[in-house]
Design an enzyme around this catalytic site. Structure first.
Site, PDB file in Angstrom:
ATOM      1  N   TYR A  13       6.844   1.054  -1.715  1.00 50.88           N
ATOM      2  CA  TYR A  13       5.543   0.963  -1.322  1.00 50.88           C
ATOM      3  C   TYR A  13       4.947   1.952  -0.541  1.00 50.88           C
ATOM      4  O   TYR A  13       3.717   2.390  -0.498  1.00 50.88           O
ATOM      5  CB  TYR A  13       5.247  -0.342  -0.731  1.00 50.88           C
ATOM      6  N   GLY A  15       6.911   5.386   0.209  1.00 51.38           N
ATOM      7  CA  GLY A  15       7.294   6.575  -0.164  1.00 51.38           C
ATOM      8  C   GLY A  15       6.515   7.278  -1.349  1.00 51.38           C
ATOM      9  O   GLY A  15       6.019   8.125  -1.782  1.00 51.38           O
ATOM     10  N   ASP A  35      15.227   7.854  -5.529  1.00 51.89           N
ATOM     11  CA  ASP A  35      15.691   6.616  -5.313  1.00 51.89           C
ATOM     12  C   ASP A  35      16.865   6.144  -5.934  1.00 51.89           C
ATOM     13  O   ASP A  35      17.449   6.851  -6.930  1.00 51.89           O
ATOM     14  CB  ASP A  35      14.504   5.672  -5.701  1.00 51.89           C
ATOM     15  N   CYS A 275       5.121  -6.139   6.476  1.00 57.26           N
ATOM     16  CA  CYS A 275       5.263  -5.145   8.183  1.00 57.26           C
ATOM     17  C   CYS A 275       5.288  -6.131   9.179  1.00 57.26           C
ATOM     18  O   CYS A 275       5.951  -6.049  10.100  1.00 57.26           O
ATOM     19  CB  CYS A 275       4.309  -4.351   8.102  1.00 57.26           C
TER      20      CYS A 275
HETATM   21  C1  UDX Z   1      -0.030  -3.776   7.565  1.00 54.30           C
HETATM   22  C2  UDX Z   1      -1.059  -2.588   8.441  1.00 54.30           C
HETATM   23  O1  UDX Z   1      -2.528  -2.936   8.417  1.00 54.30           O
HETATM   24  C3  UDX Z   1      -0.746  -1.245   8.021  1.00 54.30           C
HETATM   25  O2  UDX Z   1      -1.429  -0.377   8.876  1.00 54.30           O
HETATM   26  C4  UDX Z   1       0.669  -0.915   8.070  1.00 54.30           C
HETATM   27  O3  UDX Z   1       1.102   0.251   7.606  1.00 54.30           O
HETATM   28  C5  UDX Z   1       1.427  -2.265   7.087  1.00 54.30           C
HETATM   29  O4  UDX Z   1       0.971  -3.295   7.654  1.00 54.30           O
HETATM   30  P1  UDX Z   1      -0.437  -4.565   4.902  1.00 54.30           P
HETATM   31  O5  UDX Z   1       0.485  -5.624   5.446  1.00 54.30           O
HETATM   32  O6  UDX Z   1      -0.201  -3.787   3.866  1.00 54.30           O
HETATM   33  O7  UDX Z   1      -0.697  -3.371   6.349  1.00 54.30           O
HETATM   34  O8  UDX Z   1      -1.981  -5.609   4.976  1.00 54.30           O
HETATM   35  P2  UDX Z   1      -3.136  -6.008   5.967  1.00 54.30           P
HETATM   36  O9  UDX Z   1      -4.236  -5.513   5.486  1.00 54.30           O
HETATM   37  O10 UDX Z   1      -2.573  -5.426   7.322  1.00 54.30           O
HETATM   38  O11 UDX Z   1      -2.750  -7.666   5.977  1.00 54.30           O
HETATM   39  C6  UDX Z   1      -1.758  -8.132   6.469  1.00 54.30           C
HETATM   40  C7  UDX Z   1      -1.909  -9.611   6.238  1.00 54.30           C
HETATM   41  O12 UDX Z   1      -2.929 -10.131   7.218  1.00 54.30           O
HETATM   42  C8  UDX Z   1      -2.391 -10.189   4.799  1.00 54.30           C
HETATM   43  O13 UDX Z   1      -1.709 -11.217   4.434  1.00 54.30           O
HETATM   44  C9  UDX Z   1      -3.827 -10.471   4.951  1.00 54.30           C
HETATM   45  O14 UDX Z   1      -4.527 -11.289   3.920  1.00 54.30           O
HETATM   46  C10 UDX Z   1      -3.872 -10.845   6.454  1.00 54.30           C
HETATM   47  N1  UDX Z   1      -5.117 -10.819   7.184  1.00 54.30           N
HETATM   48  C11 UDX Z   1      -5.605  -9.559   7.036  1.00 54.30           C
HETATM   49  C12 UDX Z   1      -6.029 -11.917   7.568  1.00 54.30           C
HETATM   50  O15 UDX Z   1      -5.394 -12.859   7.372  1.00 54.30           O
HETATM   51  N2  UDX Z   1      -6.846 -11.621   8.243  1.00 54.30           N
HETATM   52  C13 UDX Z   1      -7.503 -10.630   8.347  1.00 54.30           C
HETATM   53  O16 UDX Z   1      -8.672 -10.625   8.876  1.00 54.30           O
HETATM   54  C14 UDX Z   1      -6.829  -9.432   7.841  1.00 54.30           C
HETATM   55  P1  ADP Z   2       8.926   0.068   1.831  1.00 56.17           P
HETATM   56  O1  ADP Z   2       7.744  -1.051   1.529  1.00 56.17           O
HETATM   57  O2  ADP Z   2       9.026   0.317   3.093  1.00 56.17           O
HETATM   58  O3  ADP Z   2       8.352   1.349   0.975  1.00 56.17           O
HETATM   59  P2  ADP Z   2      10.390  -0.636  -0.577  1.00 56.17           P
HETATM   60  O4  ADP Z   2      11.363  -1.745  -0.636  1.00 56.17           O
HETATM   61  O5  ADP Z   2       9.096  -0.856  -1.343  1.00 56.17           O
HETATM   62  O6  ADP Z   2      10.060  -0.382   0.971  1.00 56.17           O
HETATM   63  O7  ADP Z   2      11.206   0.639  -1.029  1.00 56.17           O
HETATM   64  C1  ADP Z   2      12.261   1.095  -0.374  1.00 56.17           C
HETATM   65  C2  ADP Z   2      13.032   2.089  -1.501  1.00 56.17           C
HETATM   66  O8  ADP Z   2      14.162   2.668  -0.952  1.00 56.17           O
HETATM   67  C3  ADP Z   2      13.622   1.150  -2.492  1.00 56.17           C
HETATM   68  O9  ADP Z   2      13.315   1.363  -4.050  1.00 56.17           O
HETATM   69  C4  ADP Z   2      15.264   1.374  -2.588  1.00 56.17           C
HETATM   70  O10 ADP Z   2      15.942   1.369  -3.684  1.00 56.17           O
HETATM   71  C5  ADP Z   2      15.183   2.726  -1.820  1.00 56.17           C
HETATM   72  N1  ADP Z   2      16.564   2.789  -1.027  1.00 56.17           N
HETATM   73  C6  ADP Z   2      17.106   2.311  -0.134  1.00 56.17           C
HETATM   74  N2  ADP Z   2      18.234   2.855   0.119  1.00 56.17           N
HETATM   75  C7  ADP Z   2      18.215   4.137  -0.298  1.00 56.17           C
HETATM   76  C8  ADP Z   2      19.026   5.411  -0.088  1.00 56.17           C
HETATM   77  N3  ADP Z   2      19.946   5.408   0.491  1.00 56.17           N
HETATM   78  N4  ADP Z   2      18.817   6.303  -1.070  1.00 56.17           N
HETATM   79  C9  ADP Z   2      17.588   6.311  -1.989  1.00 56.17           C
HETATM   80  N5  ADP Z   2      16.696   5.340  -2.046  1.00 56.17           N
HETATM   81  C10 ADP Z   2      16.976   3.877  -1.130  1.00 56.17           C
END
Ligand code: UDX
Ligand code: ADP
Length: 479
Positions: A13, A15, A35, A275
């Site tokens: 998500y 990279g 990957d 995250c």
């Molecule tokens: C988050 C950070 O926003 C981003 O900067 C970081 O790089 C990765 O983590 P993400 O998890 O993709 O991003 O989505 P985000 O829009 O932050 O929403 C996270 C969660 O909070 C979701 O479940 C969303 O529905 C919820 N949310 C968000 C609320 O419940 N209320 C809000 O007002 C905003």
């Molecule tokens: P993020 O949300 O942090 O991007 P993801 O789980 O979506 O995490 O992606 C991480 C990717 O990294 C996966 O597709 C996984 O196969 C890959 N990965 C993990 N370890 C290695 C490695 N040593 N070499 C290459 N790819 C890797």
């Protein structure tokens, strides 16, 4: 500048979208995303990308095969690259020291070892995955301990702030780009080279350079602050439901204060995503290790409140359905952790569904983007249930909301997909058992219209019936 080739280890998500946008904006740089997973790389090279992200298809189509490549040949990509992003997953540890809190760095370590094994010449290695503070130091230790003649490394921290569902826009119009590096001439040189890459489309005034640890901690801090806002508004949503205040009105009034601002004040069934929880747990763990228990407890409370919100919502569903959902048919609208993504990591829908299944409910699930196999995996995962076969029998997955809701007792809305706002709720009501319930966990529907149709409606942070003042005064007097 001499960045001709970039390699990104990890086609997930972070990279995938990040490197696609770099390729789009830097036609003079060849970007190869690698990957371990053959399936994932196959999908990146196909018409159906492995992740759903608005606008991403277009970007990939414009660059793939020109200066953007997806490959399983990790060694060649590392050897040829001037700059290597590490974008692998850093899940929370599920065993051993720091279990349930610390980040599991095994994938970061394995990526660092791959680099150490094959790299030649000078490499800039950039940690993009969210990692614990001082992870750059660990990467450096691995690289320097396996040092071979003629190879030198600079390690940078360049955390990604994109949010899923808006990744392409976030990357194109970033609020800021953060780059941390060593305070040495070589460190400064490496920082300058990465700045040059971003300056292809980001104004220099938005590129912040710091020391490595500040950069690593800033990423955790930003996510902790965002999650804290959601837990704060969610905590007040419980007060609203017990009094008669409306959380949307409160959020608006609070958010109009320019010092507070209106964003991230949408009360909900709880936050999810890969995250927020992971990063806060990580921060809590770091604080504990640094012997700062009060700081650890402070941030832990953000997660505790999120757990409370999810269980409070599930309890409300059960209580409203006469305290039993055994054998009741319940439609779940939305399974992703937020709209405009097919990602279900830490989705509150998983907690709600699991609670209802534990209570014997039959679930009819519809989500516009989540794959049915993903929903089943999430609900039958060994951490979630000891009875996967029973769960499989109790869960049906639909590809449209009308079939999913037909013949059910209640609708539980867990994701704020726009399409749910414009459903024909009269048609849905006609097909449901009566009394028909709607539990709006995202506060996005027109509740008055639903009540007029005949639905019993419950939502977050708003009581549709008038509060009993006697009850409020009674309990205050008791205090
Ligand atoms: C988050 C950070 O926003 C981003 O900067 C970081 O790089 C990765 O983590 P993400 O998890 O993709 O991003 O989505 P985000 O829009 O932050 O929403 C996270 C969660 O909070 C979701 O479940 C969303 O529905 C919820 N949310 C968000 C609320 O419940 N209320 C809000 O007002 C905003
Ligand atoms: P993020 O949300 O942090 O991007 P993801 O789980 O979506 O995490 O992606 C991480 C990717 O990294 C996966 O597709 C996984 O196969 C890959 N990965 C993990 N370890 C290695 C490695 N040593 N070499 C290459 N790819 C890797």
């Amino acid at each position: 500048m001499v960045i001709n080739k970039i390699c990104c280890i990890g086609a997930g998500y972070v990279g995938g979208p990040t490197c696609s946008v770099i390729a789009l904006k830097c036609p003079d740089i060849v970007v190869t995303v690698v990957d371990l997973s053959k399936e994932r790389i196959g999908q990146w090279n196909s018409d159906k990308l492995p992740i759903y992200e608005p606008g991403l298809d277009n970007v990939v189509k414009q660059c793939r095969g020109k200066n953007l490549f997806f490959s399983n040949d990790i060694n060649t990509a590392i050897k040829e690259a001037d700059l290597i992003f590490i974008s692998v997953n850093t899940p929370t540890k599920t065993f051993g020291n720091g279990k349930g809190r610390a980040a599991d760095l095994k994938y970061v370590e394995s990526a660092a070892r791959m680099i150490a094994d094959v790299a030649t010449g000078n490499k800039i290695v950039v940690e993009k995955s969210t990692v614990p503070v001082r992870a750059a130091e660990s990467i450096m230790n691995i690289l320097r301990a396996n040092h071979r003649p003629g190879v030198s490394y600079q390690i940078l921290s360049n955390p990604e702030f994109l949010a899923e569902g808006t990744a392409v826009d976030d990357l194109l119009n970033a609020d800021r780009v953060l780059i941390g590096g060593e305070d040495t001439p070589e460190g400064h040189d490496a920082i300058e080279k990465l700045c040059w890459v971003y300056e292809h489309w980001i104004n220099r005034s938005k590129i912040l350079t710091t020391n490595t640890w500040s950069s690593e901690l800033s990423k955790l801090a930003a996510n902790a602050f965002l999650a804290q806002r959601i837990s704060s508004i969610n905590s007040l949503s419980a007060v609203c439901e017990s009094t008669g205040a409306d959380i949307s009105e409160v959020a608006r009034a609070v958010g109009l204060d320019s010092r507070i601002g209106p964003k991230f004040l949408q009360a909900s069934v709880g936050f999810g995503g890969s995250c927020f929880q992971k990063d806060i747990l990580n921060l809590v763990y770091i604080c504990e290790c640094l012997n700062l228990p009060e700081v650890a407890a402070y941030w832990q409370q953000v997660i505790t409140m999120n757990e409370y919100q999810k269980s409070r919502f599930s309890a409300k569903v059960i209580e409203s359905l006469f305290n039993t959902v055994t054998d009741k048919q319940i439609a779940m609208l939305g399974f992703a952790f937020k709209k405009d993504t097919g990602d279900t990591r830490e989705s509150p829908a998983i907690t709600v569904a699991t609670t209802l299944l534990d209570e014997g409910a039959k679930l009819h699930i519809y989500d516009p983007k989540v794959e049915p196999s993903q929903i089943m995996d999430d609900l039958t995962h060994p951490v979630i249930t000891e009875e996967p076969e029973k769960v499989k029998k109790a869960v049906s997955i639909y590809d449209d909301p009308y079939s999913a809701t037909k013949g059910t007792h209640a609708i539980v809305l867990c994701t704020e997909w726009d399409e749910f706002k414009t459903l024909d709720f009269q048609r849905i009501y006609n097909g449901m058992m009566k009394p028909a319930y709607v539990f709006d966990g995202r506060k996005i529907l027109d509740h008055d219209a639903l009540v007029r149709i005949g639905f019993q409606v419950q939502t977050i942070g708003k009581r549709l019936a008038r509060p009993s003042l006697a009850r409020i005064w009674g309990s205050c007097n008791q205090i």
